[in-house]
Each structure stands twice: as C-alpha cells, then as structure tokens.
Design an enzyme around this catalytic site. Structure first.
Site, PDB file in Angstrom:
ATOM      1  N   ARG A 137      48.108 -28.782 108.553  1.00  0.00           N
ATOM      2  CA  ARG A 137      46.743 -29.307 108.637  1.00  0.00           C
ATOM      3  C   ARG A 137      46.712 -30.800 108.951  1.00  0.00           C
ATOM      4  O   ARG A 137      45.870 -31.248 109.725  1.00  0.00           O
ATOM      5  CB  ARG A 137      46.012 -29.053 107.311  1.00  0.00           C
ATOM      6  CG  ARG A 137      45.719 -27.599 107.037  1.00  0.00           C
ATOM      7  CD  ARG A 137      45.066 -27.433 105.688  1.00  0.00           C
ATOM      8  NE  ARG A 137      44.698 -26.037 105.448  1.00  0.00           N
ATOM      9  CZ  ARG A 137      44.052 -25.633 104.359  1.00  0.00           C
ATOM     10  NH1 ARG A 137      43.720 -26.498 103.424  1.00  0.00           N
ATOM     11  NH2 ARG A 137      43.754 -24.362 104.205  1.00  0.00           N
ATOM     12  N   HIS A 245      40.853 -32.072 100.254  1.00  0.00           N
ATOM     13  CA  HIS A 245      41.539 -31.931  98.963  1.00  0.00           C
ATOM     14  C   HIS A 245      42.284 -33.220  98.650  1.00  0.00           C
ATOM     15  O   HIS A 245      42.933 -33.797  99.528  1.00  0.00           O
ATOM     16  CB  HIS A 245      42.539 -30.771  99.023  1.00  0.00           C
ATOM     17  CG  HIS A 245      43.062 -30.337  97.687  1.00  0.00           C
ATOM     18  ND1 HIS A 245      42.534 -29.277  96.987  1.00  0.00           N
ATOM     19  CD2 HIS A 245      44.056 -30.835  96.922  1.00  0.00           C
ATOM     20  CE1 HIS A 245      43.196 -29.127  95.855  1.00  0.00           C
ATOM     21  NE2 HIS A 245      44.122 -30.063  95.781  1.00  0.00           N
ATOM     22  N   GLU A 274      42.226 -29.716  90.499  1.00  0.00           N
ATOM     23  CA  GLU A 274      42.337 -30.813  91.460  1.00  0.00           C
ATOM     24  C   GLU A 274      42.257 -32.192  90.806  1.00  0.00           C
ATOM     25  O   GLU A 274      42.612 -33.192  91.433  1.00  0.00           O
ATOM     26  CB  GLU A 274      41.249 -30.680  92.529  1.00  0.00           C
ATOM     27  CG  GLU A 274      41.522 -31.508  93.779  1.00  0.00           C
ATOM     28  CD  GLU A 274      40.483 -31.292  94.867  1.00  0.00           C
ATOM     29  OE1 GLU A 274      40.459 -32.088  95.826  1.00  0.00           O
ATOM     30  OE2 GLU A 274      39.686 -30.340  94.761  1.00  0.00           O
ATOM     31  N   ALA A 289      45.397 -24.021  95.881  1.00  0.00           N
ATOM     32  CA  ALA A 289      44.540 -24.634  94.863  1.00  0.00           C
ATOM     33  C   ALA A 289      44.095 -23.602  93.837  1.00  0.00           C
ATOM     34  O   ALA A 289      43.886 -23.929  92.665  1.00  0.00           O
ATOM     35  CB  ALA A 289      43.323 -25.282  95.520  1.00  0.00           C
TER      36      ALA A 289
END
Length: 307
Positions: A137, A245, A274, A289
């Site tokens: 990503r 994130h 998180e 996650a």
C-alpha cells in the site's frame, strides 16, 4: 457521547495506579473512579492533522482520512501525561484506493485492493500504468502521489467481478457513480476523460506481459488466477490515497498492560487496538487490524478482570 478529557494518576511514584477519568457529557463534567482497571480502545490519530503532521509533515491537511471521526489521538496524549511510553508514531499508513474527494473507504473502494491477484490494472490520467499493482500500500500510494495527477484509476472487466465481490455490489456502486462501465476500452477512457489510444495500448501491452509471464515495465508477478483484459464489459473506479491507519501508539506488553517510560507496567492501565503501537511494524497488512483488536482486546479484558 461521553468525551474523556483526562486520566487521573498520582505523581511521584511509578507504582501508583491510574485512579479515574474525567468525562464531559453535554455541559457537565464528572469524574469516574477506576475500581479494577482502565482499558483504552480509542483508536488511532488519523483524524488529528496536527498530530500526524508532527511526525510526518508531508501528510498535509489536504489528505482525506478513511477513519471514524473519533480517531483524534487525545487518549494517547492523556496516557503520555501520566507516564505512558509510545513507539513508532511516525508509521502512518495511507490507503491508496479511497474515494478521491471524500476519502471514504466504501464497498467499491475495496475492489482495487482485492483486484491485483486477478489482473486489475492501475492507470493514471494519461492512461498509463505507474506502478506494479502487486506492490504494498505504501509503495502504491507514493507512486500515485508522484504522478502529480489526481485521481488514478483501476480497470477490470466483467470476468473478474466474481473473484473480487458480487455483481450486485458493482451495480450499487454504479448507481452511486463509483464504478464506470463501458463495452469497450475506448468508450471507458472517453467516459473517464483520459486518452483512449493510451488506455488501449496500455492494456494491450499488459495482456501481452501476462501471456509471456514477464512485466518489463514494472516487474509485476503473474499467476494462473489472473484474467487478461481482452473481453468486456470493462469497468473503472477512481482512487486516491487517504490516511488510513496509524501503526504507532502506546507501548504495551504481552498482557496488554500499558508500559511507562521506565519500562514498567502502569498499574490498572491497559490498551488494545489502534491506540497501541508496535503490533504491525511499519506497514500493517490488510485485515490485520481486526485480530489486533480482538486478540489484545480479549487479553486486556481478561487480565483487567483478574484485578
């Protein structure tokens, strides 16, 4: 609708436990005493532009965010104020395939993420590929930004849909204007407002690379699961990176206890999800996650309940 505005802990001794939280409800502020434990599960700080820029100045306010509105980081700062340690706060992940104008991660926005294994192709506004679609990503996001042209697009065909989702999802996405459909690549490019000849050449070359099993342009890895873009109908979806994130956060141990700056657990203080750091490294893998929240959430709950 209860806003935590402080964590209470006596100063002077690292063995002192957290004692309570200050909470604002409407116009009233009250203090809640901690009897067993305080578990922080407040998420990351992707929505706090000032906080994220303090670690990565290049993530400017113009970048949208996929996260819920409460991902504002104040619980990390309150925990730091009572001695909590943090780590890896500069590890911030962008999601390359968010809706370009709003930054939302809706159902259509996962198709570009699911598609690389099945042959989806990313192109810029010139109709050219700009990255190996199989990349991470962060690599895809940086490649998009370096094009200097917002947005980029994912192109796929009808045959790929069952592998990435459902026809119903695509039809709903089309009704919202998220997916663009056309019978030919030339028509699709015209609808997107990008050069048709360039798109046709790009896809023709990519189909050839897939047949040969080698990508001389970007080194894409090909598998038998991939489908060449030879038959329509064809589809496209616009995409652009959005803050997704924050891998950094509060330091915890294997029992989900929050660790202070001297390396000792803060009594009665736990964290999961998180809001914590050090779980995912510099680039969280998609889907991780969820177990991160569930595993450490359960550990935090179980250990806090023993107190």
């Amino acid at each position: 609708n209860a806003e935590v505005t402080w964590i209470w802990r006596k100063d002077g001794d690292s063995s002192n436990p957290v004692e309570g939280v200050e909470v604002k409800i409407g116009r009233k502020t009250k203090n809640i005493q901690i009897v067993k434990a305080l578990i922080l599960a407040s998420g990351g700080f992707s929505r706090d532009v000032k906080m994220r820029q303090s670690f990565i100045p290049s993530i400017v306010p113009e970048f949208n965010c996929t996260n819920q509105p409460g991902a504002t980081g104040e619980m990390i700062r309150y925990a730091q104020a009572v001695g909590a340690d943090t780590l890896q706060l500069a590890f911030i992940q962008l999601y390359p395939y968010a809706e370009p104008e709003t930054g939302i991660l809706d159902s259509p926005a996962v198709y570009p993420f699911r598609g690389p294994g099945y042959g989806i192709v990313y192109v810029n506004k010139l109709g050219k590929r700009f990255v190996n679609e199989m990349e991470r990503r962060d690599v895809v996001s940086m490649a998009q930004i370096k094009t200097g042209m917002k947005p980029t697009y994912s192109i796929f065909n009808e045959a790929m849909i069952p592998k990435m989702g459902t026809k119903e999802e695509v039809e709903k996405g089309m009704a919202k204007g998220r997916f663009i459909k056309a019978e030919t690549l030339s028509e699709l490019a015209t609808k997107l407002g990008i050069p048709a000849d360039a798109v046709e050449e790009t896809i023709k070359n990519h189909n050839g690379f897939m047949a040969d099993g080698k990508d001389p342009d970007f080194g894409r890895q090909f598998t038998k699961s991939m489908i060449p873009l030879t038959e329509g109908p064809f589809y496209a979806i616009a995409q652009w990176p959005a803050v997704h994130h924050t891998m950094g956060g509060l330091r915890i141990n294997k029992d989900a206890q929050v660790i202070d700056i001297w390396g000792k657990p803060i009594p009665r203080l736990y964290a999961a999800g998180e809001v914590t750091g050090g779980i995912h490294g510099s680039n969280r893998l998609g889907g991780n996650a969820i177990p991160g929240c569930i595993v450490f959430g359960r550990m935090a709950g179980r250990n806090a309940g023993k107190k």
